[in-house]
Scaffold this motif. Structure first.
Motif, mmCIF file in Angstrom:
data_model
loop_
_atom_site.group_PDB
_atom_site.id
_atom_site.type_symbol
_atom_site.label_atom_id
_atom_site.label_comp_id
_atom_site.label_asym_id
_atom_site.label_seq_id
_atom_site.Cartn_x
_atom_site.Cartn_y
_atom_site.Cartn_z
ATOM 1 N N ALA A 134 1.065 -1.248 0.191
ATOM 2 C CA ALA A 134 0.087 -0.005 0.153
ATOM 3 C C ALA A 134 0.935 1.141 0.174
ATOM 4 O O ALA A 134 1.681 1.339 0.838
ATOM 5 N N ARG A 135 0.510 2.312 -0.815
ATOM 6 C CA ARG A 135 1.386 3.394 -0.811
ATOM 7 C C ARG A 135 0.349 4.650 -1.237
ATOM 8 O O ARG A 135 -0.480 4.520 -2.115
ATOM 9 N N ALA A 136 0.538 5.597 -0.247
ATOM 10 C CA ALA A 136 0.013 6.808 -0.424
ATOM 11 C C ALA A 136 0.375 7.648 -1.626
ATOM 12 O O ALA A 136 1.423 7.675 -1.787
ATOM 13 N N GLY A 137 -0.512 8.418 -2.150
ATOM 14 C CA GLY A 137 -0.021 9.442 -3.305
ATOM 15 C C GLY A 137 0.764 10.531 -2.808
ATOM 16 O O GLY A 137 1.066 10.804 -1.402
ATOM 17 N N GLY A 138 1.305 11.433 -3.640
ATOM 18 C CA GLY A 138 2.085 12.610 -3.242
ATOM 19 C C GLY A 138 3.599 12.061 -3.008
ATOM 20 O O GLY A 138 4.065 11.176 -3.213
ATOM 21 N N GLU A 139 4.379 13.289 -2.840
ATOM 22 C CA GLU A 139 5.830 13.262 -2.977
ATOM 23 C C GLU A 139 6.500 12.613 -1.842
ATOM 24 O O GLU A 139 7.502 12.069 -1.691
ATOM 25 N N ALA A 140 5.852 12.768 -0.725
ATOM 26 C CA ALA A 140 6.342 12.172 0.876
ATOM 27 C C ALA A 140 6.109 10.662 0.493
ATOM 28 O O ALA A 140 5.355 9.881 -0.113
ATOM 29 N N THR A 141 6.883 9.853 1.689
ATOM 30 C CA THR A 141 6.771 8.601 1.654
ATOM 31 C C THR A 141 5.904 8.112 2.711
ATOM 32 O O THR A 141 6.036 8.459 3.839
ATOM 33 N N ARG A 142 4.689 7.263 2.187
ATOM 34 C CA ARG A 142 3.790 6.495 3.143
ATOM 35 C C ARG A 142 3.530 5.204 2.639
ATOM 36 O O ARG A 142 2.703 5.199 1.927
ATOM 37 N N THR A 143 4.394 4.285 3.091
ATOM 38 C CA THR A 143 4.328 2.980 2.462
ATOM 39 C C THR A 143 4.160 1.794 3.439
ATOM 40 O O THR A 143 4.760 2.003 4.434
ATOM 41 N N SER A 144 3.283 0.928 3.189
ATOM 42 C CA SER A 144 3.348 -0.382 4.071
ATOM 43 C C SER A 144 3.469 -1.709 3.087
ATOM 44 O O SER A 144 3.234 -1.637 1.937
ATOM 45 N N TRP A 145 4.192 -2.628 3.531
ATOM 46 C CA TRP A 145 4.587 -3.735 2.724
ATOM 47 C C TRP A 145 4.438 -5.049 3.588
ATOM 48 O O TRP A 145 5.053 -4.768 4.770
ATOM 49 N N ILE A 146 3.502 -6.051 3.354
ATOM 50 C CA ILE A 146 3.610 -7.046 4.362
ATOM 51 C C ILE A 146 3.617 -8.376 3.290
ATOM 52 O O ILE A 146 3.198 -8.647 2.262
ATOM 53 N N MET A 147 4.291 -9.170 3.969
ATOM 54 C CA MET A 147 4.452 -10.560 3.165
ATOM 55 C C MET A 147 3.900 -11.777 4.218
ATOM 56 O O MET A 147 4.588 -11.710 5.510
ATOM 57 N N THR A 148 2.981 -12.658 4.037
ATOM 58 C CA THR A 148 2.541 -13.675 4.991
ATOM 59 C C THR A 148 2.499 -15.047 4.419
ATOM 60 O O THR A 148 2.029 -15.041 3.094
ATOM 61 N N ASP A 149 2.458 -15.977 5.297
ATOM 62 C CA ASP A 149 2.325 -17.404 4.500
ATOM 63 C C ASP A 149 1.544 -18.171 5.861
ATOM 64 O O ASP A 149 1.952 -18.187 7.087
ATOM 65 N N ASN A 150 0.565 -18.972 5.381
ATOM 66 C CA ASN A 150 -0.009 -19.581 6.464
ATOM 67 C C ASN A 150 0.878 -20.769 6.966
ATOM 68 O O ASN A 150 0.460 -21.385 8.114
ATOM 69 N N ARG A 151 1.965 -21.098 6.099
ATOM 70 C CA ARG A 151 2.830 -22.293 6.728
ATOM 71 C C ARG A 151 4.103 -21.209 7.247
ATOM 72 O O ARG A 151 4.679 -20.736 6.600
ATOM 73 N N SER A 152 4.512 -21.722 8.287
ATOM 74 C CA SER A 152 5.908 -21.305 8.813
ATOM 75 C C SER A 152 6.854 -21.435 8.057
ATOM 76 O O SER A 152 7.006 -22.685 7.427
ATOM 77 N N SER A 153 7.759 -20.762 7.866
ATOM 78 C CA SER A 153 8.895 -20.835 7.120
ATOM 79 C C SER A 153 10.027 -21.545 8.135
ATOM 80 O O SER A 153 9.741 -21.912 9.166
ATOM 81 N N GLU A 154 11.041 -21.968 7.637
ATOM 82 C CA GLU A 154 12.199 -22.740 8.048
ATOM 83 C C GLU A 154 12.610 -21.922 9.403
ATOM 84 O O GLU A 154 12.975 -22.641 10.470
ATOM 85 N N SER A 155 12.663 -20.599 9.410
ATOM 86 C CA SER A 155 12.957 -19.906 10.435
ATOM 87 C C SER A 155 11.954 -19.729 11.505
ATOM 88 O O SER A 155 11.946 -19.016 12.555
ATOM 89 N N GLY A 156 10.692 -20.288 11.037
ATOM 90 C CA GLY A 156 9.576 -19.863 11.957
ATOM 91 C C GLY A 156 8.750 -18.816 11.723
ATOM 92 O O GLY A 156 7.665 -18.810 12.395
ATOM 93 N N TRP A 157 9.159 -17.884 10.963
ATOM 94 C CA TRP A 157 8.493 -16.681 10.627
ATOM 95 C C TRP A 157 7.176 -17.073 9.707
ATOM 96 O O TRP A 157 7.489 -17.625 8.927
ATOM 97 N N ARG A 158 6.125 -16.285 10.162
ATOM 98 C CA ARG A 158 4.915 -16.460 9.095
ATOM 99 C C ARG A 158 4.366 -15.265 8.736
ATOM 100 O O ARG A 158 3.410 -15.161 7.538
ATOM 101 N N VAL A 159 4.949 -13.944 9.205
ATOM 102 C CA VAL A 159 4.616 -12.670 8.646
ATOM 103 C C VAL A 159 5.956 -11.792 8.749
ATOM 104 O O VAL A 159 6.523 -11.609 9.737
ATOM 105 N N VAL A 160 6.072 -11.046 7.785
ATOM 106 C CA VAL A 160 7.129 -10.097 7.669
ATOM 107 C C VAL A 160 6.661 -8.683 7.095
ATOM 108 O O VAL A 160 5.856 -8.822 6.143
ATOM 109 N N GLY A 161 7.153 -7.514 7.397
ATOM 110 C CA GLY A 161 6.965 -6.585 6.622
ATOM 111 C C GLY A 161 7.377 -5.098 7.007
ATOM 112 O O GLY A 161 8.170 -5.277 8.061
ATOM 113 N N TYR A 162 7.135 -4.014 6.875
ATOM 114 C CA TYR A 162 7.400 -2.863 7.536
ATOM 115 C C TYR A 162 6.536 -1.825 7.109
ATOM 116 O O TYR A 162 5.501 -1.884 6.124
ATOM 117 N N GLU A 163 6.512 -0.872 7.824
ATOM 118 C CA GLU A 163 5.801 0.464 7.603
ATOM 119 C C GLU A 163 6.823 1.674 7.700
ATOM 120 O O GLU A 163 7.702 1.581 8.538
#
Length: 291
Positions: free
Chosen positions: A224-253
């Protein structure tokens, strides 16, 4: 079934999150920059409260006040970063964060990459039917075969042949062909395919931000990214199955004024119920950079 199981949770995940708690100030800001959406702060060093929401800070701010680390419920990890742009663009900086975070979930990254390539290669179906004719009457016609139906009414056009269907309603457009479905509703366009469990969503979120969702094989990427010249961004990656490292959700705001710096909160969670961690991460970003 595919649209219900895949798209409802990913659309919810794309919605803008909000939460903010008061905390102890470690450092201060020096001035502000305003764009069409409001004020964003130009930050010298981070403000990292001891606790915010369900997060607890680990130690003190490091790297000259540019990094703070937090732990949350069920081992969730949140890191707050202050990043100067220098010669980089915001897209360059955020791409580097995406690459590091998605590397913790290689299976999800492979599934989403394949879904994105296929979605970009497939052209959306052309809408050749036009609006339904306003006849003021409702008509239902039985075709020569028993598995075909045609319905016309003011603002309504429905055609079905076997498992295939074409539906036109005010603000709604649905096309299905075998395992494939194409839906336009509420400012979003959705393409889904039951044969490989994939779906792609694009449209505008509740606050006018551009939203793109790719989903496949129980994995989803939400951007998700808002319009305009400033930065307002969200990014998420999710998996119902856990990865080898155990993470199921990663992302940033991420937030930042034109020219930077960016305030970026990264999230790693082993809990598929990711809302709490991202709410608190967003609160940290808002505390430092503003809404």
């Amino acid at each position: 079934m595919l649209l219900r199981t895949l798209l409802i949770p990913t659309l919810c995940a794309a919605a803008t999150l909000a939460a903010c708690d008061d905390g102890v100030r470690i450092s201060s800001t020096r001035n502000t920059v305003t764009d069409d959406r409001g004020v964003l702060k130009v930050v010298d060093t981070l403000q990292c409260p001891q606790t915010i929401g369900a997060l607890t800070r680990k130690g003190s701010a490091s790297a000259g006040g540019t990094v703070c680390s937090y732990v949350g419920p069920r081992g969730a990890e949140v890191s707050l970063h202050l990043v100067k742009l220098d010669a980089d663009t915001p897209a360059d900086v955020l791409k580097a964060f995406e690459e590091r975070l998605s590397g913790d979930m290689p299976r999800a990254m492979a599934a989403i990459g394949a879904a994105a390539v296929e979605a970009d290669a497939a052209a959306p179906p052309a809408d050749t039917t036009g609006p339904a004719e306003d006849t003021g009457e409702v008509a239902a016609e039985g075709a020569a075969t028993a598995d075909r139906t045609s319905v016309r009414a003011p603002g309504v056009a429905i055609e079905t042949t076997g498992e295939d269907a074409s539906v036109r309603l005010p603000g709604v457009r649905i096309e299905t062909q075998g395992d494939k479905a194409s839906v336009s509703i509420g400012g979003f366009h959705i393409d889904a395919d039951d044969s490989d469990g994939s779906a792609r969503v694009s449209g505008s979120g509740p606050n006018g931000e551009d939203v793109i969702i790719n989903a496949r094989d129980d994995a989803a990427e939400i951007r998700a990214r808002a319009g305009g010249e400033a930065t307002r961004t969200s990014w998420i990656m999710t998996d119902n199955r856990s990865s080898e490292s155990g993470w199921r959700v990663v992302g940033y705001e991420a937030r930042g004024p034109v020219g930077g710096p960016l305030v970026v909160a990264t999230v790693r969670s082993r809990d598929s119920n990711r809302e709490r961690a991202f709410e608190d991460a967003r609160a940290l970003v808002a505390l430092n950079a503003g809404e």
